[in-house]
Design an enzyme around this catalytic site. Structure first.
Site, short mmCIF file in Angstrom:
data_model
loop_
_atom_site.label_atom_id
_atom_site.label_comp_id
_atom_site.label_asym_id
_atom_site.label_seq_id
_atom_site.Cartn_x
_atom_site.Cartn_y
_atom_site.Cartn_z
N THR A 1 35.36 54.86 -10.14
CA THR A 1 34.60 53.80 -10.81
C THR A 1 35.00 53.67 -12.27
OG1 THR A 1 32.73 54.19 -9.32
CG2 THR A 1 32.28 52.96 -11.35
N LEU B 1 35.46 42.00 -8.51
CA LEU B 1 34.42 42.48 -7.61
C LEU B 1 34.83 43.86 -7.12
CD1 LEU B 1 31.81 42.14 -6.06
CD2 LEU B 1 33.08 40.92 -4.27
N LEU C 1 34.02 46.92 -4.89
CA LEU C 1 33.26 47.35 -3.73
C LEU C 1 33.47 48.84 -3.54
CD1 LEU C 1 33.94 44.43 -1.21
CD2 LEU C 1 32.11 44.66 -2.88
N GLU D 1 32.67 52.66 -1.95
CA GLU D 1 32.43 53.18 -0.60
C GLU D 1 32.66 52.09 0.45
OE1 GLU D 1 29.47 56.20 0.07
OE2 GLU D 1 28.69 55.89 -1.95
N HIS E 1 102.42 81.67 -27.65
CA HIS E 1 103.30 81.03 -28.63
C HIS E 1 102.51 80.67 -29.87
CE1 HIS E 1 105.76 80.65 -25.02
NE2 HIS E 1 106.81 80.35 -25.80
#
Length: 940
Positions: free
Chosen positions: A156, A222, A224, A226, A587
């Site tokens: 939430t 909106l 919603l 659960e 060398h």
């Protein structure tokens, strides 16, 4: 005029009228939409585009205000630089008055404020939040979102923060409607009316029209919660709205109401087991939020501090939390996740508040007596380390009037004090931004780590480096680790190395657990080269991972490989065989000395002896110096490292003279020298071990055994333009010297390109062969390899030069007699006619006359003096080339690598001179052939 330009003009005009801070009120998207008769959403989109293009200033108030950046800078003679957003109008006014600097504001407002309440928004939830932001902003109406996770994880709070972010970005207020589906899950009809509303008279008690939550959420969100409580019928009722954007109230099926709603759903259930597939298909974005248990240790600590901060602010009291309380709250298992943690901290603070009232003290003291249920905790060692480092093992004091970021309460961490990663990260940060490929970066780091190894990687720590307050649990695991390493390797780990190991593990666990800008970002994917002790190191890393419940990066295998090497060095049972000498011959006046000195200093030894070969020093003089070192040190075996040229034959010569085995390493450089030294010091001087190890690492190595000397000698015959001439010279030498001399001589014909460097030559020479010399057209660049020019081969000294190369000294009477016999055959072979007669396809007499004429013409046209040696080379080379071209008149690929633009102007004269030959024999001399002729004539 385009719409964006119109919006920009109005914004500029309105801003221009606000010429004083008292009149500063900004412009809203609604005002401009009314002036232009455009939708507010459209204007809001244009204003944010102007902000992105750095043409507007934004104030995140409600409603959101906009200003023209250019007009404000003109009016107030200021510069906003990249600071385009302000939290409040007052903050903007303070800036324009010069009371607040852009730098100060940038530090304040650059954070994503809408998510600042979300612990982990820059950590474990960062990727999830970025996906959610993209979902809500996606045009035209955003994407539907489903949030999953256990109860109390913060779904939430995240949805609310996402809504605030959308409002801040668009500059518009939008509704956020919350609805918990569990309230109506057993009554689908009531659920429908609550969501979609109803028409008057649609059922008993419907005395008036009533809108549903969907209409209240129009132009907004909106949420919603659960949503798994929605039965199948409830999910299906949403389909039309999700698909088409319209719905009907109960009782008005003939009316379609259009809304623009961004849906967010939340559930604690498994997505696939709970929802209809047709429902899930309509939700593009699904995210599973982690539980408290799955959060990193730093975020758990931040959650605890954040909740105490909230309580301190609410009750307006300072709070002191004892360290054991924080430890209990951080390591406790929460079935209710963040929600349960928050509730427990609230109740603890309530108890503390009551006790504070009773004692009439100024501040709250949260001690262990206030804990609800002090249960035994499963404390992971790495998490304990992180907690102690971040809070310094002390109580936490929170001020009610200090609402700084949670990280404000963390103790500033010292710079990493582990030598391995300290070095690795510094070096990698220097290399990562370069244009060097990542594989090359790894190789460079490997070499540098090898150099660091003996200098300071395993030095005992001093007091300032010592790690602090390691608890008994950590120390027990380190003790278990050292026992495991000892049993696995048979080495005893000295006390100072245990301390170094402990510090390394501590630093590794700490910086793995606490996010760091550089640490593990690169090292977790970096494996530094091949390791001799890879399998054992891997087992040790797996043991550490098991002990501390953590997945270690691959670089740890490198670290423990180096540790094993150190243990082997320190082990008293290992003794290097001092009868085995190591001599470097190279060398240059100081080349060998410099490399040997570097290695000796690095490995703290006097193992390597050096012999330099200055440019005027002969091979014989150099060999004598090597022999003197062997005599003085009485070596029973020798590792001989040489660079190029005839030095590669020193191994067999020394083995033959001293009767000792010699491990010869060719083409030596500093890297191979260090690797040989490391193997000899830390591993073994056994040639059976060293030979395969060095060859596997790409170092050309071979063993010269006692009594096993060269079985064969090799004479290379080469030509500029392929093998045609070379093969004819080979046949001449075989015909003249015959088998009595050539019984252990292999004549090798090679193209001129194959004899330009020693490495390519060695590809054609076997380990039991000695290269005695090269016969060719031009002098090669390979040092110390005897070279006989073609013209000298066809001179009176030719026989003697070849016999000397084959090993037949002229001081021996027998050899002198053999030379005279060969010379009689050689006189005939030296004539031009005999050489040309080796031409088997063309008419040699005719060809030789034609080529002689071309030579005379070229000398005249190019103003060259005729030279017998050059003429001989020219005739032989040209005759053989013509025959080769007649037999195979195709260009080789390399012929196209040269064009006439690449060679001098005289080449055109040569090309024209060869034209009669090309016509007569139907051949074509390529630019490359002409280039060779030019070099032959001018002695290049």
């Amino acid at each position: 005029m385009q719409r964006l330009e119109k919006v920009s003009n109005i914004l500029a005009a309105r801003t221009k009228k606000q010429e004083t801070v008292e009149k500063l009120k900004g412009v809203t998207a609604q005002e401009i939409s009314e002036l232009l008769s455009l939708a507010r959403n459209t204007v809001s989109e244009d204003l944010n585009k102007l902000l992105t293009e750095k043409e507007a200033i934004k104030v995140k108030s409600r409603p959101v205000l906009f200003f023209s950046k250019q007009e404000l800078e003109k009016i107030y003679s200021c510069s906003f630089k990249d600071q385009l957003s302000f939290k409040t109008l007052e903050t903007l006014v303070s800036f324009l008055k010069g009371q607040v600097s852009v730098d100060t504001l940038h530090g304040e407002t650059s954070k994503p404020e809408e998510f600042s309440e979300i612990i982990g928004y820059t950590g474990s939830l960062k990727d999830s939040i970025e996906k959610l932001k993209a979902a809500v902003l996606y045009p035209p109406n955003g994407l539907n979102i489903l949030l999953g996770g256990e109860s109390g994880v913060g779904k939430t709070l995240l949805a609310e923060s996402l809504h605030r972010y959308y409002e801040s970005f668009t500059g518009e207020e939008s509704p956020f409607i919350y609805f918990n589906c569990s309230e109506y899950f057993n009554n689908p009809e009531l659920l429908t009316t609550h969501l979609f509303g109803y028409k008057k008279g649609s059922f008993t008690g419907a005395v008036e029209d009533k809108p549903g939550l969907v209409e209240y959420a129009d132009q907004g969100f909106l949420f919603l919660d659960e949503v798994h409580r929605l039965p199948s019928e409830g999910q299906e009722k949403l389909f039309t709205l999700l698909d088409k954007g319209y719905f009907s109230r109960m009782g008005e099926a003939d009316v379609k109401r259009t809304v623009n709603v961004r849906f967010m759903f939340a559930t604690t259930e498994d997505f696939s087991q709970t929802f209809l597939k047709t429902f899930l298909r309509r939700i593009p974005v699904t995210l599973l939020l982690p539980s408290v248990k799955e959060r990193p240790i730093q975020e758990k600590i931040e959650l605890v501090i954040k909740f105490f901060q909230n309580e301190s602010r609410k009750i307006k009291k300072d709070i002191t939390i004892q360290y054991p309380v924080i430890e209990q709250l951080v390591f406790k298992k929460y079935t209710g996740n963040v929600g349960e943690m928050k509730s427990e901290i609230q109740f603890i603070c309530a108890q503390g508040y009551l006790k504070q009232i009773e004692k009439q003290s100024a501040a709250l003291m949260i001690d262990q007596s206030l804990l609800l249920n002090e249960e035994p905790l499963e404390k992971d060692a790495k998490d304990q380390i992180a907690l102690k480092e971040l809070l310094d093992g002390k109580s936490l004091k929170i001020k009610s009037d200090n609402q700084s970021a949670v990280s404000h309460y963390f103790t500033a961490r010292d710079k990493i004090n582990d030598a391995f990663y300290d070095f690795l990260l510094k070096e990698f940060s220097n290399l990562k931004n370069s244009n060097i490929p990542q594989k090359e970066v790894a190789s460079i780091l490997q070499k540098k780590i090898d150099q660091l190894f003996d200098m300071r990687l395993f030095e005992p720590m001093n007091k300032t480096q010592s790690i602090r307050n390691i608890d008994e649990n950590f120390e027990q695991k380190i003790e278990e680790l050292t026992v495991y390493i000892s049993e696995l390797t048979g080495f005893t780990i000295q006390k100072n190395l245990i301390e170094v190991l402990s510090n390394h593990v501590y630093s590794t666990l700490l910086f793995m657990e606490i996010p760091n800008d550089d640490f593990y970002l690169y090292s977790s994917q970096l494996m530094l080269g091949r390791l001799e002790n890879y399998d054992i190191s891997k087992k040790i890393v797996e043991k550490v991972s098991t002990l501390f419940s953590v997945e270690l990066p691959k670089t740890e295998i490198t670290y423990f490989g180096l540790l094993l090497r150190k243990l082997k060095q320190a082990d008293s049972q290992y003794q290097r065989n001092d009868e085995c000498g190591v001599i470097v011959v190279a060398h240059g006046s100081t080349t060998a000395t410099s490399m040997a000195e570097y290695s000796n200093v690095l490995f703290s030894s006097n193992l390597l002896k050096a012999v330099n070969m200055p440019i005027h020093q002969t091979v014989e003089e150099t060999l004598e110096k090597v022999k003197n070192i062997i005599k003085i040190n009485k070596y029973k075996r020798l590792i001989l490292l040489v660079d190029i040229g005839s030095l590669v034959y020193f191994g067999n010569l020394i083995s033959e003279e001293f009767g000792i085995d010699v491990l010869l390493v060719k083409n030596i450089n500093l890297l191979s020298l260090l690797e040989v030294s490391r193997e000899v010091i830390y591993e073994s001087t056994d040639f059976n071990y060293l030979l395969p190890v060095l060859n596997e690492k790409g170092h050309l190595s071979s063993v010269c055994k006692k009594g096993h000397f060269f079985d064969s000698k090799v004479l290379i015959v080469s030509c500029m333009t392929g093998l045609g001439t070379a093969l004819k010279i080979e046949k001449l030498i075989i015909d003249v010297f015959q088998e009595e001399v050539l019984q252990n001589i292999r004549i090798l014909t090679l193209d001129n390109s194959e004899i330009q460097d020693i490495e390519r030559i060695h590809q054609h020479i076997r380990a039991d062969e000695k290269l005695v010399g090269i016969v060719g057209t031009f002098q090669t660049e390979v040092p110390d390899i005897p070279f006989i020019p073609l013209e000298e081969l066809f001179s009176e000294k030719g026989v003697e030069r070849l016999l000397l190369l084959f090993g037949y000294g002229m001081s021996d009477k027998k050899n002198r007699t053999m030379k005279d016999q060969i010379a009689k055959r050689y006189v005939h072979g030296l004539s031009l006619k005999a050489i040309v007669n080796h031409i088997t396809v063309l008419n040699p007499q005719r060809l030789s006359i034609e080529v002689s004429q071309i030579y005379d013409d070229l000398c005249r046209q190019l103003n060259l003096s005729s030279d017998e040696k050059i003429m001989l080379r020219f005739l032989i080379h040209t005759c053989c080339t013509v025959e080769r071209l007649v037999i195979n008149n195709e260009y080789s690929t390399s012929d196209y690598n040269v064009s006439y633009k690449d060679i001098p102007n005289e080449a055109s004269v040569i090309k024209m001179a060869f034209r009669p030959l090309e016509v007569s024999y139907n051949v074509q001399f390529s630019p490359l052939e002409i280039k060779y002729i030019y070099e032959l004539l001018y002695g290049s």
